[in-house]
Enzyme design. Structure first.
Site, PDB file in Angstrom:
ATOM      1  N   ASP A 156       5.204   3.966 -13.917  1.00 62.86           N
ATOM      2  CA  ASP A 156       5.455   5.293 -13.359  1.00 62.86           C
ATOM      3  C   ASP A 156       6.803   5.840 -13.811  1.00 62.86           C
ATOM      4  O   ASP A 156       7.503   6.499 -13.055  1.00 62.86           O
ATOM      5  CB  ASP A 156       5.395   5.215 -11.830  1.00 62.86           C
ATOM      6  CG  ASP A 156       5.301   6.592 -11.183  1.00 62.86           C
ATOM      7  OD1 ASP A 156       4.831   7.528 -11.852  1.00 62.86           O
ATOM      8  OD2 ASP A 156       5.710   6.726 -10.016  1.00 62.86           O
ATOM      9  N   CYS A 216     -12.183  12.083   2.418  1.00 65.22           N
ATOM     10  CA  CYS A 216     -10.803  12.362   2.000  1.00 65.22           C
ATOM     11  C   CYS A 216     -10.537  13.863   1.934  1.00 65.22           C
ATOM     12  O   CYS A 216      -9.462  14.336   2.327  1.00 65.22           O
ATOM     13  CB  CYS A 216     -10.508  11.699   0.655  1.00 65.22           C
ATOM     14  SG  CYS A 216     -11.594  12.203  -0.711  1.00 65.22           S
ATOM     15  N   CYS A 236       0.163  19.235  -1.256  1.00 68.50           N
ATOM     16  CA  CYS A 236       0.110  17.830  -0.839  1.00 68.50           C
ATOM     17  C   CYS A 236       1.368  17.455  -0.054  1.00 68.50           C
ATOM     18  O   CYS A 236       2.491  17.727  -0.475  1.00 68.50           O
ATOM     19  CB  CYS A 236      -0.039  16.938  -2.069  1.00 68.50           C
ATOM     20  SG  CYS A 236      -0.056  15.176  -1.703  1.00 68.50           S
ATOM     21  N   CYS A 263       2.228  10.760   2.667  1.00 72.18           N
ATOM     22  CA  CYS A 263       1.042  10.935   3.511  1.00 72.18           C
ATOM     23  C   CYS A 263      -0.046   9.997   3.015  1.00 72.18           C
ATOM     24  O   CYS A 263      -0.245   9.848   1.811  1.00 72.18           O
ATOM     25  CB  CYS A 263       0.567  12.387   3.435  1.00 72.18           C
ATOM     26  SG  CYS A 263      -0.941  12.731   4.387  1.00 72.18           S
ATOM     27  N   CYS A 266      -5.735  10.656   3.286  1.00 76.81           N
ATOM     28  CA  CYS A 266      -6.946  10.540   2.476  1.00 76.81           C
ATOM     29  C   CYS A 266      -7.317   9.077   2.227  1.00 76.81           C
ATOM     30  O   CYS A 266      -8.484   8.758   1.986  1.00 76.81           O
ATOM     31  CB  CYS A 266      -6.788  11.287   1.153  1.00 76.81           C
ATOM     32  SG  CYS A 266      -5.476  10.659   0.079  1.00 76.81           S
ATOM     33  N   CYS A 270     -10.737   6.635   4.042  1.00 73.09           N
ATOM     34  CA  CYS A 270     -11.645   6.197   2.982  1.00 73.09           C
ATOM     35  C   CYS A 270     -12.367   4.911   3.382  1.00 73.09           C
ATOM     36  O   CYS A 270     -11.722   3.889   3.650  1.00 73.09           O
ATOM     37  CB  CYS A 270     -10.867   5.980   1.688  1.00 73.09           C
ATOM     38  SG  CYS A 270     -11.893   5.390   0.323  1.00 73.09           S
TER      39      CYS A 270
END
Length: 394
Positions: A156, A216, A236, A263, A266, A270
């Site tokens: 990342d 989601c 988001c 957050c 979602c 799931c």
């Protein structure tokens, strides 16, 4: 064979059999290094380029200018690291044992912090292990009498489409929330890549298995999943509380609730996540000060306390002012309380806040006073009702 560089055989002469054996060893070494799974894919992400361009054209990246800075290089690993033929994609589980069942989301006086951020920042740790994996490959090839491969680890930290690569490498399938899903691990894992110039055999992608589920999409507090597989980053909560530098738009503040860093909604709903394993990595366990924390003590942290208590954590990257900004919103969303109002008014006079933070404190005070007025009116109605009843009985 001698290990003199000029006498080592070229890696281009490796046979398919040797490459296949090496791929199996890489997966074994990866597990020994703490990775839950290793997959291998080629560098062709041509199919992702129009999707990326459309996402950028829609301005869904918001202030994340780095998403557009390198053009289509993000979808071309061989341009980012010339010579790359394969991407070794790795995932590492991070679900902490003390994460609870997100019960603090239901208590507006507590802070919710995304589960990935409660422990140590994963970037350096995973990159170090990927580097060790590359070193193992190099040592093995040298032992076999072959020249050194050209490899480089990423976590990342560069223009890379990590999720499509991991999808292609068979680590899971892309869910409708745009995260990678694995049948055994859900989505509670980090991803990392080792770019390498070896023509290793590639893995087969996993068939998508979301079917008709849209949990989601329905659960997103800010409706950020604008359609299956497409997230408007500007909406988001993870973007708003982490990536966004300035003021959070008023339209999203109430929906943020008590989420002060990221957050997980979602992911929490799931069904694939219901059997996700707990991580074996102690570093990913939630730290005590961040375990079901109350909002007011967090809001009282000085900058020095913030830096000390978030040292080595991903949370530190947002800085003290955005930390206060996020908590101010959560306090505004909490039930009215004299202690909250006092804390907000006191912090507003602190020399550790700027105009951006003060804007959010003022908003929070407005919310608190409005709820206080509503509560007062309700109380007065109850008193009047009781008085009328007593008068009838007199």
């Amino acid at each position: 064979m001698s290990d003199t560089p000029s006498q080592l055989a070229s890696i281009d002469t490796l046979t398919p059999t040797l490459l296949g054996e090496l791929a199996l060893k890489i997966k074994t070494w990866g597990q020994e290094l703490g990775f839950a799974q290793i997959g291998i894919c080629d560098t062709d992400l041509t199919a992702e380029e129009p999707k990326l361009q459309q996402w950028l054209d829609n301005d869904y990246h918001g202030e994340m200018g780095y998403m557009a800075n390198h053009g289509m290089m993000r979808a071309r690993p061989h341009e980012l690291h010339p010579g790359t033929r394969r991407v070794i994609s790795a995932r590492m589980n991070y679900l902490p044992p003390n994460a609870g069942f997100a019960t603090n989301l239901k208590d507006p006086n507590l802070a919710y912090i995304s589960r990935y951020a409660g422990g140590r920042d994963y970037h350096k740790m995973i990159r170090s292990r990927l580097k060790k994996l590359g070193d193992r490959v190099e040592a093995e090839l040298k032992l076999m009498g072959f020249s050194q491969p050209n490899s480089r680890p990423f976590v990342d930290s560069a223009p890379i489409l990590e999720r499509p690569l991991a999808d292609k490498a068979g680590l899971g399938w892309t869910g409708k929330h745009s995260l990678l899903l694995n049948a055994e691990a859900g989505s509670w894992f980090f991803l990392g890549e080792l770019f390498i110039d070896l023509p290793l055999p590639v893995d087969v992608p996993v068939k998508a298995d979301c079917n008709t589920c849209v949990a989601c999409i329905k659960s997103c507090p800010t409706n950020a999943i604008v359609e299956p597989y497409i997230v408007d980053g500007r909406r988001c909560i993870s973007y708003l509380t982490i990536e966004l530098q300035g003021a959070i738009p008023t339209e999203f503040r109430q929906a943020i609730g008590n989420r002060i860093y990221g957050c997980d909604d979602c992911q929490l709903v799931c069904p694939v996540n219901c059997q996700a394993p707990i991580t074996n990595e102690q570093d990913f366990h939630t730290r005590e000060p961040l375990l079901q924390p109350e909002l007011l003590p967090l809001f009282a942290w000085s900058e020095a306390e913030f830096l000390k208590l978030t040292e080595g954590s991903a949370i530190r990257r947002i800085g003290h002012k955005r930390w206060l900004r996020n908590i101010a919103i959560a306090l505004g969303n909490a039930p009215t309380n004299a202690s909250i109002i006092a804390a907000l008014e006191s912090r507003k006079l602190s020399d550790e806040v700027d105009e951006m933070v003060i804007e959010h404190i003022d908003w929070a005070l407005e919310q608190q006073h409005a709820k206080q007025a509503t509560l007062s009116r309700k109380t007065q109605r109850v008193i009047r009702t009781v008085e009328k009843g007593l008068a009838r009985d007199a």
